[in-house]
Design a protein around this motif. Structure first.
Motif, PDB file in Angstrom:
ATOM      1  N   LYS A  57     -14.187  -7.065  14.522  1.00  0.00           N
ATOM      2  CA  LYS A  57     -15.107  -6.615  15.601  1.00  0.00           C
ATOM      3  C   LYS A  57     -16.628  -6.643  14.859  1.00  0.00           C
ATOM      4  CE  LYS A  57     -12.141  -4.917  19.158  1.00  0.00           C
ATOM      5  NZ  LYS A  57     -11.759  -3.444  19.691  1.00  0.00           N
ATOM      6  N   ASN A  58     -16.474  -5.962  13.670  1.00  0.00           N
ATOM      7  CA  ASN A  58     -17.779  -6.005  13.004  1.00  0.00           C
ATOM      8  C   ASN A  58     -18.174  -7.239  11.886  1.00  0.00           C
ATOM      9  OD1 ASN A  58     -18.222  -3.400  14.146  1.00  0.00           O
ATOM     10  ND2 ASN A  58     -16.870  -2.402  12.504  1.00  0.00           N
ATOM     11  N   ASN A  59     -17.383  -8.084  12.197  1.00  0.00           N
ATOM     12  CA  ASN A  59     -17.616  -9.249  11.484  1.00  0.00           C
ATOM     13  C   ASN A  59     -17.676  -9.182   9.876  1.00  0.00           C
ATOM     14  OD1 ASN A  59     -17.846 -11.157  13.530  1.00  0.00           O
ATOM     15  ND2 ASN A  59     -19.873 -10.627  13.990  1.00  0.00           N
ATOM     16  N   VAL A  60     -16.848  -8.106   9.686  1.00  0.00           N
ATOM     17  CA  VAL A  60     -16.595  -7.962   8.052  1.00  0.00           C
ATOM     18  C   VAL A  60     -15.772  -9.277   7.556  1.00  0.00           C
ATOM     19  CG1 VAL A  60     -15.599  -6.433   6.311  1.00  0.00           C
ATOM     20  CG2 VAL A  60     -16.408  -5.488   8.400  1.00  0.00           C
ATOM     21  N   PRO A  61     -16.163  -9.738   6.383  1.00  0.00           N
ATOM     22  CA  PRO A  61     -15.657 -11.109   5.924  1.00  0.00           C
ATOM     23  C   PRO A  61     -14.183 -11.011   5.443  1.00  0.00           C
ATOM     24  CG  PRO A  61     -17.166 -10.289   4.494  1.00  0.00           C
ATOM     25  CD  PRO A  61     -17.203  -9.544   5.482  1.00  0.00           C
ATOM     26  N   TYR A  62     -13.585  -9.769   5.384  1.00  0.00           N
ATOM     27  CA  TYR A  62     -12.379  -9.644   4.725  1.00  0.00           C
ATOM     28  C   TYR A  62     -11.835  -8.353   5.080  1.00  0.00           C
ATOM     29  CZ  TYR A  62     -13.838  -6.865   1.044  1.00  0.00           C
ATOM     30  OH  TYR A  62     -14.627  -5.842   0.383  1.00  0.00           O
ATOM     31  N   CYS A  63     -10.381  -8.465   5.107  1.00  0.00           N
ATOM     32  CA  CYS A  63      -9.743  -7.024   5.163  1.00  0.00           C
ATOM     33  C   CYS A  63      -8.660  -6.967   4.199  1.00  0.00           C
ATOM     34  CB  CYS A  63      -8.989  -6.742   6.441  1.00  0.00           C
ATOM     35  SG  CYS A  63      -8.276  -5.081   6.590  1.00  0.00           S
ATOM     36  N   MET A  64      -9.222  -6.308   3.237  1.00  0.00           N
ATOM     37  CA  MET A  64      -8.050  -6.218   2.087  1.00  0.00           C
ATOM     38  C   MET A  64      -7.499  -4.878   1.939  1.00  0.00           C
ATOM     39  SD  MET A  64      -8.626  -7.204  -2.070  1.00  0.00           S
ATOM     40  CE  MET A  64      -9.569  -8.535  -1.610  1.00  0.00           C
ATOM     41  N   TRP A  65      -6.333  -4.698   1.773  1.00  0.00           N
ATOM     42  CA  TRP A  65      -5.609  -3.381   1.684  1.00  0.00           C
ATOM     43  C   TRP A  65      -4.908  -3.290   0.314  1.00  0.00           C
ATOM     44  CZ3 TRP A  65      -3.811  -5.895   6.031  1.00  0.00           C
ATOM     45  CH2 TRP A  65      -2.419  -6.343   5.990  1.00  0.00           C
ATOM     46  N   TYR A  66      -4.577  -2.074  -0.164  1.00  0.00           N
ATOM     47  CA  TYR A  66      -3.926  -2.117  -1.354  1.00  0.00           C
ATOM     48  C   TYR A  66      -2.591  -1.235  -0.870  1.00  0.00           C
ATOM     49  CZ  TYR A  66      -5.907   2.837  -1.495  1.00  0.00           C
ATOM     50  OH  TYR A  66      -6.170   4.148  -1.172  1.00  0.00           O
ATOM     51  N   MET A  67      -1.405  -1.211  -1.664  1.00  0.00           N
ATOM     52  CA  MET A  67      -0.124  -0.449  -1.445  1.00  0.00           C
ATOM     53  C   MET A  67       0.311  -0.445  -2.709  1.00  0.00           C
ATOM     54  SD  MET A  67       1.173  -3.541   1.264  1.00  0.00           S
ATOM     55  CE  MET A  67       0.192  -4.691   0.405  1.00  0.00           C
ATOM     56  N   HIS A  68       1.329   0.896  -2.498  1.00  0.00           N
ATOM     57  CA  HIS A  68       1.995   1.120  -3.861  1.00  0.00           C
ATOM     58  C   HIS A  68       3.269   0.920  -3.739  1.00  0.00           C
ATOM     59  CE1 HIS A  68      -1.736   3.888  -3.740  1.00  0.00           C
ATOM     60  NE2 HIS A  68      -1.608   3.968  -4.958  1.00  0.00           N
ATOM     61  N   TRP A  69       3.948   0.254  -4.922  1.00  0.00           N
ATOM     62  CA  TRP A  69       5.183  -0.244  -5.091  1.00  0.00           C
ATOM     63  C   TRP A  69       6.404   0.584  -4.385  1.00  0.00           C
ATOM     64  CZ3 TRP A  69       7.661  -4.483  -4.389  1.00  0.00           C
ATOM     65  CH2 TRP A  69       9.051  -4.570  -4.942  1.00  0.00           C
ATOM     66  N   GLN A  70       6.038   1.962  -4.838  1.00  0.00           N
ATOM     67  CA  GLN A  70       7.074   2.874  -4.365  1.00  0.00           C
ATOM     68  C   GLN A  70       7.352   3.173  -3.154  1.00  0.00           C
ATOM     69  OE1 GLN A  70       4.505   3.449  -6.379  1.00  0.00           O
ATOM     70  NE2 GLN A  70       4.664   4.814  -7.952  1.00  0.00           N
ATOM     71  N   GLY A  71       6.139   2.987  -2.090  1.00  0.00           N
ATOM     72  CA  GLY A  71       6.289   2.744  -0.845  1.00  0.00           C
ATOM     73  C   GLY A  71       6.850   1.288   0.015  1.00  0.00           C
ATOM     74  N   LEU A  72       6.650   0.433  -0.823  1.00  0.00           N
ATOM     75  CA  LEU A  72       6.847  -0.971  -0.210  1.00  0.00           C
ATOM     76  C   LEU A  72       7.724  -1.637  -0.830  1.00  0.00           C
ATOM     77  CD1 LEU A  72       5.025  -2.351   1.798  1.00  0.00           C
ATOM     78  CD2 LEU A  72       4.160  -3.723  -0.118  1.00  0.00           C
ATOM     79  N   ASN A  73       8.521  -1.120  -1.678  1.00  0.00           N
ATOM     80  CA  ASN A  73       9.773  -1.715  -2.239  1.00  0.00           C
ATOM     81  C   ASN A  73      10.839  -1.978  -1.376  1.00  0.00           C
ATOM     82  OD1 ASN A  73      12.413  -2.169  -3.359  1.00  0.00           O
ATOM     83  ND2 ASN A  73      12.027  -0.671  -5.272  1.00  0.00           N
ATOM     84  N   PRO A  74      11.212  -3.369  -1.016  1.00  0.00           N
ATOM     85  CA  PRO A  74      12.160  -3.380   0.178  1.00  0.00           C
ATOM     86  C   PRO A  74      13.460  -2.891  -0.256  1.00  0.00           C
ATOM     87  CG  PRO A  74      11.400  -5.572  -1.082  1.00  0.00           C
ATOM     88  CD  PRO A  74      10.839  -4.305  -1.800  1.00  0.00           C
ATOM     89  N   GLY A  75      13.844  -2.492  -1.347  1.00  0.00           N
ATOM     90  CA  GLY A  75      15.218  -1.929  -1.636  1.00  0.00           C
ATOM     91  C   GLY A  75      15.188  -0.535  -1.229  1.00  0.00           C
ATOM     92  N   ASN A  76      14.233   0.395  -1.314  1.00  0.00           N
ATOM     93  CA  ASN A  76      14.084   1.832  -1.051  1.00  0.00           C
ATOM     94  C   ASN A  76      12.904   2.373  -0.781  1.00  0.00           C
ATOM     95  OD1 ASN A  76      12.830   2.098  -3.565  1.00  0.00           O
ATOM     96  ND2 ASN A  76      14.150   3.458  -4.389  1.00  0.00           N
ATOM     97  N   GLY A  77      11.853   1.710  -0.256  1.00  0.00           N
ATOM     98  CA  GLY A  77      10.347   1.917   0.052  1.00  0.00           C
ATOM     99  C   GLY A  77      10.432   2.099   1.365  1.00  0.00           C
ATOM    100  N   VAL A  78      10.065   3.461   1.958  1.00  0.00           N
ATOM    101  CA  VAL A  78       9.845   4.068   3.226  1.00  0.00           C
ATOM    102  C   VAL A  78       8.850   3.097   4.132  1.00  0.00           C
ATOM    103  CG1 VAL A  78      10.757   6.092   2.966  1.00  0.00           C
ATOM    104  CG2 VAL A  78       8.212   5.687   2.946  1.00  0.00           C
ATOM    105  N   GLY A  79       7.986   2.338   3.410  1.00  0.00           N
ATOM    106  CA  GLY A  79       6.935   1.610   4.107  1.00  0.00           C
ATOM    107  C   GLY A  79       7.252   0.051   4.393  1.00  0.00           C
ATOM    108  N   TRP A  80       8.455  -0.362   3.944  1.00  0.00           N
ATOM    109  CA  TRP A  80       8.637  -1.790   4.139  1.00  0.00           C
ATOM    110  C   TRP A  80       8.825  -2.376   5.569  1.00  0.00           C
ATOM    111  CZ3 TRP A  80       7.951  -6.024   1.508  1.00  0.00           C
ATOM    112  CH2 TRP A  80       8.526  -7.398   1.957  1.00  0.00           C
ATOM    113  N   GLU A  81       9.599  -1.603   6.223  1.00  0.00           N
ATOM    114  CA  GLU A  81       9.570  -1.852   7.719  1.00  0.00           C
ATOM    115  C   GLU A  81       8.397  -1.755   8.485  1.00  0.00           C
ATOM    116  OE1 GLU A  81      11.622   0.061  11.726  1.00  0.00           O
ATOM    117  OE2 GLU A  81      12.912  -0.092   9.850  1.00  0.00           O
ATOM    118  N   ALA A  82       7.461  -0.840   8.075  1.00  0.00           N
ATOM    119  CA  ALA A  82       6.187  -0.948   8.751  1.00  0.00           C
ATOM    120  C   ALA A  82       5.320  -2.303   8.232  1.00  0.00           C
ATOM    121  CB  ALA A  82       5.392   0.420   8.175  1.00  0.00           C
ATOM    122  N   PHE A  83       5.549  -2.340   6.904  1.00  0.00           N
ATOM    123  CA  PHE A  83       4.677  -3.627   6.476  1.00  0.00           C
ATOM    124  C   PHE A  83       5.158  -4.866   7.198  1.00  0.00           C
ATOM    125  CE2 PHE A  83       4.474  -7.323   3.668  1.00  0.00           C
ATOM    126  CZ  PHE A  83       3.063  -7.411   3.128  1.00  0.00           C
TER     127      PHE A  83
END
Length: 103
Positions: free
Chosen positions: A38-64
């Motif tokens: 909405k604000n015409n920002v040319p990009y949206c870049m986020w960072y993540m930590h492997w501990q939360g995003l690890n598909p094996g045991n990360g609590v954030g994988w399903e949310a991702f």
């Protein structure tokens, strides 16, 4: 430079730090990604930590997976997926954000 924070469990791999709606709501009408669009920002870049995003045991994988699914469902014609290195190269080669007009 990232312009969205980690809501996929961060390094603590904590369920209290998981919030897919921060990025994009289930109905696709709110979230940081929508705010940037909405604000015409040319990009949206986020960072993540492997501990939360690890598909094996990360609590954030399903949310991702929810977030990427919601983006594809609600914003498919407004979002271009790029690796950070490709963004940097394109920005440098174009001398600024002008390359986004050709995407």
């Amino acid at each position: 430079m990232p312009n969205a924070r980690d809501n996929f469990g961060i390094w603590e791999n904590s369920p209290q730090r998981v919030n897919p709606d921060y990025y994009i709501s289930e109905d696709g009408k709110s979230g940081i990604i929508l705010q940037h669009l909405k604000n015409n920002v040319p990009y949206c870049m986020w960072y993540m930590h492997w501990q939360g995003l690890n598909p094996g045991n990360g609590v954030g994988w399903e949310a991702f997976e929810k977030v990427t699914g919601r983006i594809r469902k609600h914003l498919k014609d407004q979002v271009v997926w790029m690796r950070p290195s490709d963004i940097v190269t394109s920005y440098h080669d174009a001398g600024g954000w002008g390359f986004t007009e050709k995407l």
